[in-house]
Every structure is written in structure tokens, then in C-alpha cells.
Design an enzyme around this catalytic site. Structure first.
Site, PDB file in Angstrom:
ATOM      1  N   SER A   1       2.759   6.135   2.813  1.00 52.04           N
ATOM      2  CA  SER A   1       1.884   6.343   1.672  1.00 52.04           C
ATOM      3  C   SER A   1       2.415   4.830   1.286  1.00 52.04           C
ATOM      4  CB  SER A   1       2.605   6.858   0.496  1.00 52.04           C
ATOM      5  OG  SER A   1       3.969   6.379  -0.151  1.00 52.04           O
ATOM      6  N   ASP A   2       1.134   4.473   0.106  1.00 47.67           N
ATOM      7  CA  ASP A   2       1.419   3.130  -0.722  1.00 47.67           C
ATOM      8  C   ASP A   2       2.302   3.718  -2.017  1.00 47.67           C
ATOM      9  OD1 ASP A   2       0.961   0.941  -1.888  1.00 47.67           O
ATOM     10  OD2 ASP A   2      -0.729   0.639  -1.421  1.00 47.67           O
ATOM     11  N   TRP A   3       2.827   2.262  -2.278  1.00 49.73           N
ATOM     12  CA  TRP A   3       4.260   2.550  -3.106  1.00 49.73           C
ATOM     13  C   TRP A   3       4.260   3.577  -4.554  1.00 49.73           C
ATOM     14  CZ3 TRP A   3       5.532   1.227   1.390  1.00 49.73           C
ATOM     15  CH2 TRP A   3       6.157   0.024   1.319  1.00 49.73           C
TER      16      TRP A   3
END
Length: 844
Positions: free
Chosen positions: A280-282
Site C-alpha cells: 500500500s501507499d503510506w
């Protein structure tokens, strides 16, 4: 099929199916994968040899999975705190007892972002302007070697999202508005990074084309639109075996990208054969059951959903442990492929800072785009090169790169002023004028009551400092207040209003208003306000934090700005030539609010060019810029964010040591209202959390052609110091390897001038009469960068393959070749195409 019908079908496929997956997951129905399930692998025709599993790899992974406990498995599926941080973006703990190493993940679109110095490469958009896949591979190799040398295992790069709107804050981090060019360059950057043994992470999958509302916006795009535009770059990254893909923040057709089974499992892995892992992105993971059921393998940067909640879901039966095993298998298989599970992994290389700097300079020079050149303003030669006024704050303080995750600490970065003086040589006069004050003057001690010495305060570790006082203005004025600081952002309040608020959930380095650091390295924030005559109250508060910090408060006023402008005009009058540097901050976390230059720079250019028509404007800007001041200038050189060697590269081009061989990879609009998103709020930034890509396949230059809108500068535009002729176009059916469904395009390019020069020959193809699908008026089909001596000619041969000549047909769920008699164009930009011919495209 109409675009509206296609869009509804896409919503069913990528929305309803994703919603179904989430519903099934929520009901405790994430099934076990088939017995012995392996990550899908790319086909032999599409994958590099490295993507194929080595002998014994499956057995090794099987053995590890049998010995891992459930808790250990979940440890591998999310980030955690690094016991020995390097200043990188993320850390995934390993399992030491089984020889599974920890992973360090760093940002890296334009250099490896850690606490130590690294080569600050030109922004990817400047790399793309060279139209040179081989140079993109060299760019990737610098990233790969440096990442390994700096202790990094996984690089969060490249960014494959298209430039869809000129307002997007991260346009400088990506490549182009054109799907084909983006795909070509992304693939080569991935190859370069992984040539050096570093795992490349292609981001942000998918449709993360803006910062405004990126965490929640629901992006609605039709199936044909998706395949023919945004998805092209990601698909291209799979062929060379990208090790990882990062899921985007936003929703895609109703479902968060990080829990979209149609995107992650059915398309990425099923259709394309991706065999790496998806992270995932952060903080972009929104669920446990739905996300892992959709194919999200790793949550970053922590374990909010993939830590204890995932273990509880397995024990409670809503997630089968086989789904956890499959995610772990994908990660371990990739690590094994890169040699990271070896008992004695390959030694990390040392940094080669000199080689990195040489590549950075080569790319910055190759990507320089000369937008305008009237009255032979450039190159600087003869008397014009011996009397120069350099104007603008970024002429003296180098603008290296953008903010946010693209920020890199360079080994060194020369000032353009110094490089221009060096190149002009002895006997030349190179004067300097500020033009616009980026950093401000000290607040006059006599103005403040009490005087607190606000120009340089030291706050000791663990201590706090505060000030409150008043000042009085005799008349209305416009002030810009600035704070420079080294630690946590101070609080500055004027008349009770916080001037530099920290937005909820936005990291300090991503907040808006961030300028390249002050010359002494301090972060700078600024705020401009109209102040009334009378008394004003100023308050400031700062924390020393664990390391202490230094800060100062500064300001500019109408009077100081007028003085700076007058000084610049005086310097311009006295010189034969002017080189005026203009800038624009851009950073992750915020979009641009205007396409014009910020502050008083437009007025500065107008005033300087009015007294010296031999004014060259050098733009250190992030994306398309409007230029109401353009007619007064002699030349405009687009350098974007040129990296640590940008000053030398700029001087190379200004003085004609290199021909400006860069070409625009995005259209520059003539007017803010005349862009592919225009004033349609549903297209950008969205309404009520929903955004629609109703432009369909007509992204970038395709939209300008479809709507017959004249741009300021067209896609592919760029001037040279020599002249060019295009001749003798011939197009015939067929292409490489005897395939009938392609086209072979041949034409001659001739350097008709007196200087060696570089050009980018471009080929575009018109629509198929046989396809009843929406098609661009002209689509980029091929290009070739070439350098020719004066009078030299070269015959260019470009094979246009079937895929480039195809459209995505939602009814057939496949790419379909656009057969029939199609028009082919060749020339120097999407709007300068002197050659045209027709040829029949057949199937087979």
C-alpha cells in the site's frame, strides 16, 4: 459502444466486482487459494529472464512457509520501527531465526531519499523530455547502485501515473501526458534499477493523478479509458519484472485501489502476469479482510490492519491462512529472486558519486527544452556572452528538486550564477540582481516592541522559546512573513491567526508552501498578507525537540519588493544579455493553485524584458506554465527541476556547448481555462468526493487535437540551434519480423543549418476507419532521438507494432487492431507534422 455505456460497464467491472469482493470478505468469505498456488508469472513473450523462478526456489519458499508461525508471517506483511534508521521511508522487520532479512524502503523518483547525501538526479519529467529510453535505463542504474550502496533494499520508484492535469503537484515526479512515451520510459527505469539488484516499486496503481483529495477521491474511468491511458505505464513495468507495485490512495470506480480485486488480482496478476508483491501507499490500507482478499500483500508503514487484526481474522475464520501464506510467498519469492534470501547475499557496492554526477549532468542537458528563441538571443556568443546580467533568486541559490518524497540531499549543487561566470570566462562581466527576495529581510529591531532578536534564535534541546510583541504600520502595506527553521515547525501567529498551520494527517515535508531550503539548509515557509495601518500583534513559539533547533523570522514589504525590482531593471539595462531565473515550488501533498509563476515574477520578467529584449527566462518549474509575459522575451528555456548538476547543464545550453535536445512531454496551455480539465469540476478536482475521466482516451495532446484548441506550446515541441528538414516519407504495411499487422515508416531527417544539432523525430497515427470505438485524432506511434552534423541526413526507419495500432474493445475484453487505411504523420511535434501518407493496416 458509447463512452457513457463503456464507463458504466467499467463501473460494473471495477466497482461492483470490487464491492462484491469486499462484501464477501466482510462476511468471512476470503477463501483459501488453490492448493500449492504460486504467484502468476509473466508469459515468455513478455518477461525478462530474471522473472522466471530459479531451480529450487519454490522448494525453499515452501520450507520457509512451513516453519513460519502466523505471527511471523504477519510481521512480514507490514512495516514497523527501524532500530537503526537511515532516514528512509519505511522498514519491514525480518525473521532472523530463518534468515529472512529486514527490508529498508526509500523514496527515489529523482534520487535515493535517505539522511545521507545522494546523487540528486533531474526530475523524471526532465529525463522524459530527452525522449531517450536508453538514457532512462542509465537513470535507473544510478538509482539502483546508489540505493544498494546506501543500505536500501526496495526503491519506491518509478511513478507511472500520467500527467493528466497541469495543476497536479507531483507532475515533475512522473514522465508524460502520453501513454506510449510513459510506458517506454517506465520500463527502462525499472530495468535500470533492477540491473543493480535493487527492487523497483512502480507507483501509484492506479489513477493517482492529483494531490487534492487523493486520500478519498473516487475516480470514475471507463474500461477503454483505463487500458488506453493510465494503465499503459503499469503494464509496461511488468514485462521487465518489476519486483513490487504500490497501490494508490484513491478509489477506482467505487473501491479503494488497495482493496480492488479487479485491479490487483484479476488485471495485474491475472491478465498481466505480475509475480512480485503489492504494497500500500503510506496509510492507504483501509481494511483487513477486503484488502488481503483483493490481493494487497503488504501494509505500509505500520500494521494497523495487517498486524493483530489480521491474526485475529485468521483465527476467527474470516481470512483463511492460505491467503496470508500467498501474500508471504509473493514477498519471499521476490526477495529470493533478488538474492536477498541467500545465506551470503551479494556485497553492497560503494557509491560512485562522480559517475552519478556525470549521468545527472548528461540527462539535465539532454532534457533541456528551448521553448522560444527570437532575435538569435541564444546561444550566448560574441559580445552578448561577455556582458550578462543574471537575475532571480534561483540564479544564486540553485533549485535542485521538488519537495515531499522527491527531496534528495545532494553531494553538492553549484549556483547557476557561478557556472555562468565560469563559462563566460575572464574579461567578461556577469552582474547579479536578486529581483525577488525568497528569504526576506530581518524584522527591524526598532519596529518591534519589545525587541526579541528574531533573526536568529537558538532553542536548546528539550526547551521551548516564545515571543509576543507588537508593531505599528503607518500605512496599509502588503507583507510576506517568512519563518526559517531546522526542527519542528514553529507556531507564528499574527493578530491571532496561525500563519503556518500543520494540516491534519499531512507530514511536515509534504505540507504546502515549502521552498527549496534556504542557503544554510533551513526549511522556509512564507505567507503573504494585506496589512492595514495601525497596530499588529506578532507571537511565535518553538520547541527545541531532542536535537534543538535554530529559527528566524523575516519579512518583505511593498517597499523592499520595489527596491529589488528597480535593482534588477538597472542591471538589465547595463548588460548586453539577461538570464533571468524563474521558479515554482511543487511538492507532494498539494496541487498548484495557478499555472502562472508565483509571487511577483511575472511583473519582474515584464519589467526586465522591457528594458532588455535579449532576456532569456530559465524556468525551474514543475509542469505546464502560462506565460502572459512571453512576447517581450528573447528566449525561454525550460529546465524543470534539473538536479544537482542543473547549473552546469543550464550553462552548457545557454552558451551553445550543447544543443537543446529536449522536447515537451506535456502540452503547455495558452490559457488556464483551455486544458483537458478546464473548468469542469467533475474532471478536476472532483465534486462531492467523486471525479470523472470524461475526456476518455483523449489525454494531453490528444484532447487539444480533438477539441481543436491551440496550445501555447505543443506536446513534442522544442527548438534547436540549427534547422531541420523532413523529407521522403514512405509507409508500407508490415513491420518487424515480417508481421502483417504493423507498419514500417521511413523518412529522411536532414540538418540544414550550420551547427551540429539534436532533434526528436516523431511519428503519429490517425484513427482506424474500421473500429467503432473512440479513437484519438492522432496518437504518438514512435520517435527517434538523433544528432546530426551540419548538412548530414539520416534515413529513419520506425516499425509500428500491432499494439500501438490497437484500441481496447470492452465488448471483446481485448486489444483489437485498428485495420483499414490509416494516415501517418511525421515531424517535430504533435503540431508540426510536415509529412503525411496513408497505408492499409491488416490483421495477421
Amino acid at each position: 459502444m458509447s463512452e457513457a455505456v463503456s464507463r458504466r460497464r467499467a463501473m460494473r467491472l471495477l466497482g461492483a466486482m470490487g464491492g462484491l469482493g469486499a462484501a464477501l470478505g466482510a462476511a468471512g468469505c476470503v477463501p483459501a487459494p488453490p492448493p500449492g498456488a504460486q504467484p502468476r508469472r509473466a508469459s515468455a513473450s513478455g518477461a525478462s529472464p530474471a522473472a522466471a523462478p530459479a531451480a529450487g526456489r519454490t522448494a525453499r519458499i515452501d520450507a520457509l512457509l512451513e516453519r513460519l508461525t502466523l505471527e511471523e508471517k504477519t510481521v512480514l506483511l507490514h512495516g514497523g520501527p527501524d532500530p537503526d534508521p537511515l532516514g528512509q521511508a519505511g522498514y519491514v522487520p525480518g525473521i532472523p531465526r530463518l534468515g529472512i532479512p529486514a527490508l529498508r524502503l526509500a523514496d527515489g523518483p529523482a534520487g535515493v531519499r535517505v539522511a545521507r547525501p545522494a546523487t540528486a538526479l533531474p526530475a523524471p519529467v526532465l529525463l522524459a523530455s530527452a525522449f531517450d529510453p536508453a538514457l532512462a535505463r542509465a537513470y535507473g542504474r544510478v538509482l539502483g547502485r546508489e540505493g544498494r550502496a546506501l543500505g536500501i533494499d526496495v526503491l519506491l520508484s518509478p511513478m507511472a501515473n500520467l500527467i493528466r492535469t497541469p495543476y497536479a503537484g507531483r507532475n515533475f515526479e512522473t514522465f508524460a501526458e502520453d501513454p506510449k512515451l510513459t510506458a517506454d520510459l517506465v520500463a527502462e527505469v525499472v530495468r535500470g534499477i533492477q540491473d543493480e539488484g535493487l527492487v523497483a516499486t512502480v507507483k501509484h496503481f492506479a489513477l493517482n493523478n492529483q494531490e487534492k483529495g487523493r486520500d478519498t477521491v473516487d475516480v470514475i474511468a471507463a474500461e477503454q479509458t483505463l487500458h488506453e491511458t493510465e494503465l499503459r505505464g503499469f503494464e509496461a513495468a511488468v514485462a521487465p519484472g518489476a519486483g513490487a507495485v504500490m497501490g494508490a490512495y484513491n478509489k477506482v470506480n467505487g473501491v479503494y485501489a488497495c482493496e480492488s480485486k479487479p485491479l490487483l488480482d484479476e488485471l495485474l496478476r491475472g491478465r498481466w502476469g505480475f509475480d512480485g508483491w503489492v504494497m500500500s501507499d503510506w496509510n492507504a490500507t483501509h481494511s483487513t479482510v477486503a484488502s488481503i482478499g483483493a490481493g494487497l500483500d503488504m501494509e505500509m508503514p505500520g500494521g494497523t490492519h495487517y498486524g493483530a487484526p489480521l491474526r485475529e481474522a485468521v483465527r476467527g475464520g474470516s481470512v483463511h491462512e492460505g491467503a496470508v501464506d500467498l501474500a508471504v510467498r509473493r514477498i519471499l519469492t521476490t526477495l529470493d529472486r533478488f538474492g536477498l534470501l541467500a545465506g551470503h547475499p551479494a556485497a553492497r557496492p560503494s557509491r560512485d558519486a562522480a559517475a552519478g554526477a556525470a549521468t545527472a549532468r548528461q540527462i539535465a542537458t539532454a532534457g533541456a527544452v528551448l521553448l522560444r528563441n527570437e532575435r538569435a538571443t541564444l546561444p550566448l556568443t560574441g559580445p552578448a556572452a561577455r556582458s550578462i546580467a543574471v537575475i532571480g533568486p534561483t540564479g544564486r541559490t540553485p533549485f535542485v528538486g521538488g519537495g515531499g518524497s522527491a527531496h534528495v540531499v545532494p553531494d553538492a549543487a553549484a549556483a547557476p550564477l557561478d557556472e555562468i561566470r565560469r563559462r563566460a570566462g575572464s574579461g567578461s562581466t556577469v552582474a547579479y540582481a536578486l529581483g525577488e527576495d525568497l528569504y526576506g529581510r530581518p524584522l527591524p529591531a526598532k519596529l518591534l516592541t519589545p525587541d526579541a532578536g528574531l533573526d536568529d534564535r537558538v532553542v536548546a534541546p528539550g526547551r521551548t522559546w516564545g515571543f509576543e510583541g507588537t508593531f505599528r504600520l503607518a500605512a496599509d502595506d502588503e507583507w510576506t512573513l517568512l519563518v526559517h527553521y531546522t526542527g519542528k515547525r514553529p507556531s507564528v501567529r499574527l493578530d491571532g491567526e496561525e500563519l503556518f498551520p500543520v494540516r491534519q494527517g499531512v507530514a511536515e515535508q509534504f505540507a504546502g508552501g515549502l521552498l527549496a531550503a534556504a542557503p544554510d539548509g533551513r526549511t522556509v515557509r512564507r505567507r503573504t498578507l494585506a496589512l492595514k495601518a495601525g497596530e499588529h500583534r506578532l507571537a511565535a513559539f518553538a520547541e527545541g525537540g531532542p536535537k534543538g533547533q535554530r529559527l528566524r523570522l523575516r519579512h518583505t514589504t511593498k517597499a523592499t519588493r520595489a527596491a529589488d525590482l528597480a535593482e534588477a531593471v538597472k542591471a538589465a539595462k547595463a548588460a548586453r544579455s539577461v538570464v533571468l531565473f524563474a521558479y515554482e515550488d511543487a511538492t507532494e501533498g498539494s496541487d498548484r493553485t495557478s499555472l502562472g509563476l508565483p509571487g511577483g515574477q511575472a511583473a519582474l520578467i515584464e519589467a526586465v524584458a522591457a528594458v532588455n529584449p535579449r532576456t532569456t527566462v530559465v524556468l525551474n518549474t514543475s509542469s505546464g506554465t502560462t506565460m502572459p509575459w512571453l512576447p517581450r522575451t528573447g528566449a525561454v528555456l525550460q529546465m524543470y527541476y534539473p538536479g544537482q548538476e542543473g547549473a552546469a547543464a543550464t550553462a552548457d545550453v545557454l552558451f551553445g556547448d550543447a544543443d537543446p535536445g529536449g522536447r515537451l512531454t506535456q502540452t503547455f496551455p495558452a490559457d488556464e481555462r483551455a486544458t483537458p480539465v478546464g473548468a469542469d469540476l467533475m474532471r478536476y478536482p472532483g465534486v462531492g468526493g467523486r471525479q470523472e475521466y470524461t475526456e476518455g482516451v483523449h489525454v494531453g495532446h490528444r484532447w487539444y487535437d480533438q477539441q481543436r484548441v491551440a496550445p501555447l506550446f505543443a506536446f513534442g515541441h522544442g527548438l534547436s540551434y540549427t534547422t531541420w528538414a523532413y523529407e521522403k516519407l514512405a509507409v508500407r504495411p508490415g513491420g518487424a519480423h515480417g508481421k502483417r499487422s504493423g507498419l514500417r515508416v521511413e523518412f529522411t531527417v536532414r540538418n540544414t543549418g550550420r551547427r551540429t544539432g539534436t532533434d526528436v523525430a516523431q511519428v503519429y497515427v490517425g484513427p482506424s476507419p474500421d473500429l467503432k470505438l473512440d479513437q484519438p485524432v492522432r496518437a504518438l506511434a514512435g520517435y527517434r532521438r538523433l544528432t546530426l552534423e551540419p548538412g548530414e541526413a539520416r534515413r529513419i526507419v520506425l516499425d509500428i507494432d500491432a499494439r500501438t495500432l490497437s484500441s481496447w474493445d470492452p465488448q471483446r475484453d481485448a486489444w483489437v487492431v485498428g485495420t483499414g487505411r490509416r494516415e501517418v504523420f511525421a515531424g517535430r511535434s504533435s503540431r508540426e507534422l510536415p509529412l503525411r501518407a496513408k497505408a492499409v493496416v491488416a490483421t495477421g
